[in-house]
Motif scaffolding. Structure first.
Motif, PDB file in Angstrom:
ATOM      1  N   TYR A  24       0.823  -1.216   0.000  1.00  0.00           N
ATOM      2  CA  TYR A  24       0.000   0.000   0.000  1.00  0.00           C
ATOM      3  C   TYR A  24       0.858   1.267   0.000  1.00  0.00           C
ATOM      4  O   TYR A  24       0.360   2.348  -0.285  1.00  0.00           O
ATOM      5  CB  TYR A  24      -0.961  -0.023   1.194  1.00  0.00           C
ATOM      6  CG  TYR A  24      -1.739  -1.309   1.259  1.00  0.00           C
ATOM      7  CD1 TYR A  24      -2.691  -1.609   0.284  1.00  0.00           C
ATOM      8  CD2 TYR A  24      -1.487  -2.265   2.243  1.00  0.00           C
ATOM      9  CE1 TYR A  24      -3.384  -2.814   0.305  1.00  0.00           C
ATOM     10  CE2 TYR A  24      -2.170  -3.463   2.268  1.00  0.00           C
ATOM     11  CZ  TYR A  24      -3.117  -3.737   1.300  1.00  0.00           C
ATOM     12  OH  TYR A  24      -3.790  -4.925   1.315  1.00  0.00           O
ATOM     13  N   SER A  31      -1.470   4.633  -4.774  1.00  0.00           N
ATOM     14  CA  SER A  31      -2.317   5.674  -4.214  1.00  0.00           C
ATOM     15  C   SER A  31      -3.396   5.054  -3.328  1.00  0.00           C
ATOM     16  O   SER A  31      -3.944   4.026  -3.680  1.00  0.00           O
ATOM     17  CB  SER A  31      -2.966   6.456  -5.365  1.00  0.00           C
ATOM     18  OG  SER A  31      -3.792   7.462  -4.839  1.00  0.00           O
ATOM     19  N   PRO A  32      -3.758   5.652  -2.185  1.00  0.00           N
ATOM     20  CA  PRO A  32      -3.239   6.903  -1.622  1.00  0.00           C
ATOM     21  C   PRO A  32      -2.002   6.727  -0.750  1.00  0.00           C
ATOM     22  O   PRO A  32      -1.782   7.555   0.131  1.00  0.00           O
ATOM     23  CB  PRO A  32      -4.425   7.409  -0.816  1.00  0.00           C
ATOM     24  CG  PRO A  32      -5.101   6.153  -0.343  1.00  0.00           C
ATOM     25  CD  PRO A  32      -4.863   5.107  -1.388  1.00  0.00           C
ATOM     26  N   PHE A  33      -1.200   5.737  -0.999  1.00  0.00           N
ATOM     27  CA  PHE A  33       0.106   5.600  -0.327  1.00  0.00           C
ATOM     28  C   PHE A  33       0.015   5.567   1.190  1.00  0.00           C
ATOM     29  O   PHE A  33       0.655   6.363   1.869  1.00  0.00           O
ATOM     30  CB  PHE A  33       1.047   6.738  -0.750  1.00  0.00           C
ATOM     31  CG  PHE A  33       1.098   6.952  -2.228  1.00  0.00           C
ATOM     32  CD1 PHE A  33       1.740   6.036  -3.050  1.00  0.00           C
ATOM     33  CD2 PHE A  33       0.498   8.059  -2.807  1.00  0.00           C
ATOM     34  CE1 PHE A  33       1.784   6.223  -4.423  1.00  0.00           C
ATOM     35  CE2 PHE A  33       0.530   8.241  -4.178  1.00  0.00           C
ATOM     36  CZ  PHE A  33       1.176   7.329  -4.989  1.00  0.00           C
ATOM     37  N   SER A  34      -0.803   4.684   1.730  1.00  0.00           N
ATOM     38  CA  SER A  34      -0.909   4.673   3.195  1.00  0.00           C
ATOM     39  C   SER A  34      -0.039   3.577   3.804  1.00  0.00           C
ATOM     40  O   SER A  34       0.129   2.505   3.240  1.00  0.00           O
ATOM     41  CB  SER A  34      -2.372   4.527   3.636  1.00  0.00           C
ATOM     42  OG  SER A  34      -2.972   3.453   2.979  1.00  0.00           O
ATOM     43  N   SER A  35       0.497   3.906   4.961  1.00  0.00           N
ATOM     44  CA  SER A  35       1.379   2.962   5.653  1.00  0.00           C
ATOM     45  C   SER A  35       0.611   2.248   6.750  1.00  0.00           C
ATOM     46  O   SER A  35      -0.487   2.653   7.125  1.00  0.00           O
ATOM     47  CB  SER A  35       2.572   3.713   6.240  1.00  0.00           C
ATOM     48  OG  SER A  35       2.120   4.742   7.069  1.00  0.00           O
ATOM     49  N   GLY A  36       1.184   1.166   7.257  1.00  0.00           N
ATOM     50  CA  GLY A  36       0.504   0.371   8.275  1.00  0.00           C
ATOM     51  C   GLY A  36       0.467   1.051   9.623  1.00  0.00           C
ATOM     52  O   GLY A  36      -0.513   0.998  10.346  1.00  0.00           O
ATOM     53  N   ILE A  37       1.566   1.730   9.966  1.00  0.00           N
ATOM     54  CA  ILE A  37       1.663   2.417  11.258  1.00  0.00           C
ATOM     55  C   ILE A  37       2.607   3.594  11.106  1.00  0.00           C
ATOM     56  O   ILE A  37       3.602   3.500  10.386  1.00  0.00           O
ATOM     57  CB  ILE A  37       2.136   1.445  12.369  1.00  0.00           C
ATOM     58  CG1 ILE A  37       2.172   2.124  13.728  1.00  0.00           C
ATOM     59  CG2 ILE A  37       3.489   0.824  12.042  1.00  0.00           C
ATOM     60  CD1 ILE A  37       2.402   1.168  14.895  1.00  0.00           C
TER      61      ILE A  37
END
Lengths: 615, 615
Positions: free
Chosen positions: B284, B288-294
């Motif tokens: 991820y 897009s939208p390029f979100s990270s796990g933490i």
């Protein structure tokens, strides 16, 4: 091959319970084809335990004979362990629900290019906003799955939160049910109760013989196994962990859930079981000054213990009171709450180890006594655990001295011919009835001049036939012998003496209430228990058999976290009395071995019929 | 057989860096003994990357050819990965010591029959009484060893306490030293710093090529590896964990301690390295939208990560700022503290991924740009990582156009003949010197009418000879070609454009200070960097090369827990600018590709000699 074999000594060759007959592959000293020695020769231990006749017939001790090649082995009925009738049924107790783990359903806002905070922060924000849960931590393996789980059902998830502190599980979509497992590790029996954490309901139970029985039937034998074998502790720890995983799986299957759906767990057990379960060295429990590794309750990740429930779940192990009064006793305490009562209560937890609690809201003391295995049917000539074929109830007509009995697994009295031996409650019944019928006297001695075909002399002294060979499946008369009565006297005497010393300690003259707990406590006939003097005098309607109170305590702690706190407070408050350190113990004990007691009076037993013993 | 082979594409057959020559076992289309096909036939990918001549000579791509039987393989020098000269040396930074883990020596009172509290309660009481540490928890594996450890040295122990909260280790007797490990996981290089937690001193360092390089040289290739292979993430996670265990072992051995003596650990790395290290799905991050796990920092038990330091130790992973600005950047932040400065500072972290921070105590913004692998020597015809044989410094005489160079691993300039290629700092030097000597123009084009034997036409366009075949170990002229210059322009243009857009964002006209960080940042010649326009104009004495600031940040967080808190605060405060989302990016970028820039003026470069470019 999966055939469970009786053992008391833990494979030391000293109890003789594991006799098996070799059908092929060994003729030893007596056989004709002596070249077929697929077994080790008969050793010293076996020579002591087997009569020359038995040796000739091919009997061996299963724990001693080593197999070097193909053999055919017959396991006699008295050696095979039947499927235990586990008496650790769950009893209905009203419990205020306040579980440690709660499930929350959350619908998250999905990220955009302008809102790209981390997935965990996104979940945290939603938990904070809609459920007012703040400062939550997340268990690492949960984080590991988080990203994919939240995307599976379009940013809708169910989160399991432990103690409002940590996210321990996350599931896609809406999941309503949360389950927990209450575990009672007895020396002999292990029972688990699978509970619905929202209703408190027990949805499934499962139980098994403690697999550690293979390493010794009692606590002392197991401690000594851990000392003498380098991997002794590890083997026993692995056995119980494997067993619990099996039980969790069985209970889950009954409830049609997965083992990994179990998100909380509580554990009780005596201090030795507690230590072995936690992989703590039990050796110091068994030698002066008898110190344990930890008294306080502790929460350990299931995965760190090797338990295959939800990997993020915590296992709450209840506190212990002392080296010989364990978390099982704490379970009994929070289930029975003597600390909320005005009545002077004596709680006796009958098992391989006897544990006693005495007191009320003002003060509580506890002690433990080595009752020996007689209450579990061991140390008794025809003793058996409470398994199918065990005689569990006995009535002796005081006039005709005729005997009626009931066998575990059979519905009616004196039906069939499946009796294999006598279990603990049967022994208590037998002795109480023998005494009431005047066949034994107050000191436990058989009457010598009674004209009764059931009473006969043997080379080991007098014995009384409970079941004729024709009424059994072992083709032998099942008898109660003088030694059996002596063993029961030791066990009940220890319980009584413990109670007496504790009463003296608190300055108590009379008991208002007696609670008999323990895996088989609910099945002991309370009248028989009173007749033999398992406990001091008390009015019969105030004697209660509550069954497995330790297991009930585990369930209570599972369903209500306040009770976990209460357990710790109570474990600290209860004063432990070391009976063996009491200078008067020997005298009190020897008086307590009489039926019901050498000197004490029992006004509440007056109504019971009792023959004058003919000498 | 342990021979490391170059790879950029991660085994996709598209970079051609892994050419090997088959000496025995395969003759393919050209050989005489075509029955000896112990390799798979040459496939499409190989046909594209290998010339017919190379195919005839037995060249194959190591990533494509499958071995079916015995073969003898020759690995050409340009294909072998040399032992990387790791430039992540620890730099002296004054740090206030406030480590997360402290050791305490305790002498306990041994138990008696009248004082039989649990061993853990006994230790707890002593820690409370003599050290004022209350409410401590104990890690389960520590409890498991407690009983035997405290008895080994007669109730004298040393206890390691984490955050004044949890006992994470216990050792018999007095143990004075406590050690921690700061870890910097770069895309290309992994470095660890073993620190004495009481003095802050770095007692040993160790480093290696990130073993994930085998799965792809850059972040994007690794993300795609995790998406396309079912066990892609797992393989990469295991590779880095195994690598870190090796490094921890090496550092411990240098310091003459055991790996299990390491009781604390901090980790930085870019967001992708951070995710793979934590076994979080990096896919991820790449879409897009390029979100990270933490985003937040997290403490995870070493054992849960598979790290073989002290099993109870926590690993503190620093927070990330955004999907492309990771914990390494946070490390740079807490090491350089721009938030405590009045000066307008630009920090550029040069690596396979470029990360930028701009601001001062009032406001901080960050961004990242895909510089491509040119700075690491990849994407360059004769590019190499900074390994022995790589040309790292280059000077071109503006009059004679003669070349002097220095090779990694050789002490003096122009000695020996060991050059194998050019690393990142060499490329920057080469281009700056070519530009300064008038051999390339502002747009990066080679001069077409220069009379110089080193400048020659090839089928790929003009190229300039840096090292003649006789000066190399590969028997080929090492050249810088037009494409190399274009690739460097893309890389430096991205950095410059990022800085420019960020300056515009903050309304900043002039930079007071520039900090070049990054594993090889300290080795870039800052004059060359200025000449090619790696960053906007700034006075040369205010340009600093600080080396591995991310690693320094990891060390700082290891030694001072307040800085961990600061890291989280700063990671939240820094505003992330998505450069690709800026509408003007394309224009700014294309202008920034010129040397030093199409339009901007560089008053501070005026003093530097520069030839007029002959066209």
């Amino acid at each position: 091959m999966g055939v469970d074999i009786e053992s008391i000594c833990g494979g030391k060759g000293t109890c003789g319970k594991c006799k098996v007959r070799i059908e092929e592959g060994f003729w030893g000293n007596y056989g004709i084809r002596s070249h077929m020695d697929n077994l080790s020769p008969i050793g010293e231990a076996e020579k002591k335990m087997l009569t020359p006749r038995q040796q000739h017939d091919g009997y061996r001790l299963a724990c001693q004979a080593r197999i070097h090649g193909d053999v055919v082995v017959f396991v006699p009925e008295e050696t095979a362990v039947g499927k235990q009738v586990v008496r650790k049924a769950a009893r209905e107790i009203p419990i205020k629900l306040k579980p440690a783990v709660r499930k929350y359903y959350v619908e998250m806002v999905s990220p955009t290019l302008h809102d790209t905070c981390g997935d965990w922060e996104r979940l945290q924000a939603e938990l904070g906003k809609s459920l007012n849960l703040s400062d939550l931590a997340i268990d690492y393996p949960v984080l590991h799955r988080l990203q994919n789980v939240i995307r599976r059902e379009n940013w809708k998830v169910t989160v399991s939160v432990w103690m409002n502190r940590e996210v321990i599980k996350i599931e896609p979509g809406l999941v309503e049910k949360a389950y927990g497992l209450a575990v009672d590790i007895g020396t002999t029996t292990v029972a688990v109760y699978l509970c619905d954490l929202d209703t408190g309901e027990v949805v499934a139970t499962a139980s098994m013989i403690n697999p550690q029985v293979a390493y010794g039937e009692d606590v002392i034998t197991r401690i000594s196994y851990s000392v003498t074998r380098e991997d002794g502790l590890r083997s026993m720890n692995r056995a119980i962990i494997k067993g619990l995983n099996q039980l969790a799986g069985q209970a889950a299957a009954k409830a049609r859930i997965k083992r990994s759906d179990i998100v909380d767990m509580t554990v009780v057990g005596n201090t030795c079981m507690h230590h072995i379960f936690l992989n703590l060295d039990p050796q110091y429990l068994g030698r002066s000054p008898f110190s344990s590794g930890i008294h306080h309750s502790i929460d350990v990740k299931a995965r760190d213990l090797g338990l295959k429930i939800s990997p993020g779940a915590y296992v709450h192990i209840l506190p212990v009171e002392a080296s010989f009064v364990g978390a099982d006793n704490v379970g009994v305490l929070i289930a029975e709450e003597p600390y909320h009562q005005d009545d002077m209560v004596l709680i006796i937890d009958v098992g391989t180890n006897g544990e006693l609690i005495l007191g009320n809201r003002d003060r509580l003391i506890a002690s433990s006594c080595a009752t020996g295995p007689a209450f579990e049917g061991a140390g008794i000539k025809y003793g058996l655990r409470a398994a199918p074929g065990a005689i569990e109830k006995i009535r002796i007509d005081p006039d005709t001295r005729d005997v009626r009995f009931k066998v575990v697994g059979e519905e009616n009295w004196n039906t069939g011919s499946g009796a294999r031996g006598i279990c603990g409650s049967g022994i208590i019944d037998a002795v109480a009835q023998l005494f009431a019928a005047g066949i034994i006297d107050k000191t436990g001695r058989f009457s010598t001049d009674l004209d009764c075909p059931r009473l006969r002399a043997t080379e080991d002294g007098p014995a009384f036939v409970i079941a004729w060979a024709g009424e059994t499946s072992i083709d032998q008369d099942i008898v109660v012998c003088q030694q059996d009565i002596r063993n029961l006297q030791l066990a009940k005497g220890a319980m009584y003496a413990g109670a007496k010393i504790m009463m003296r300690h608190l300055g108590v003259e009379r008991l208002d209430k007696i609670i008999m707990a323990g895996a088989f406590g609910s099945y002991i006939d309370k009248e028989s228990a009173a007749i033999i003097g398992l406990f001091p005098d008390c009015t019969q309607q105030n004697v209660f058999a509550v069954g497995n109170a330790a297991g009930a305590g585990a369930r209570i702690a599972l369903l209500n976290v306040d009770k976990r706190v209460e357990a710790v407070e109570m474990a600290c408050q209860v004063e432990y009395i070391e009976l063996a350190a009491e200078p008067t113990f020997g005298k009190v004990f020897s008086q307590a071995m009489w039926f019901p007691h050498m000197k004490d009076s029992f006004p509440h037993l007056k109504h019971l019929p009792r023959r004058k013993v003919a000498r």
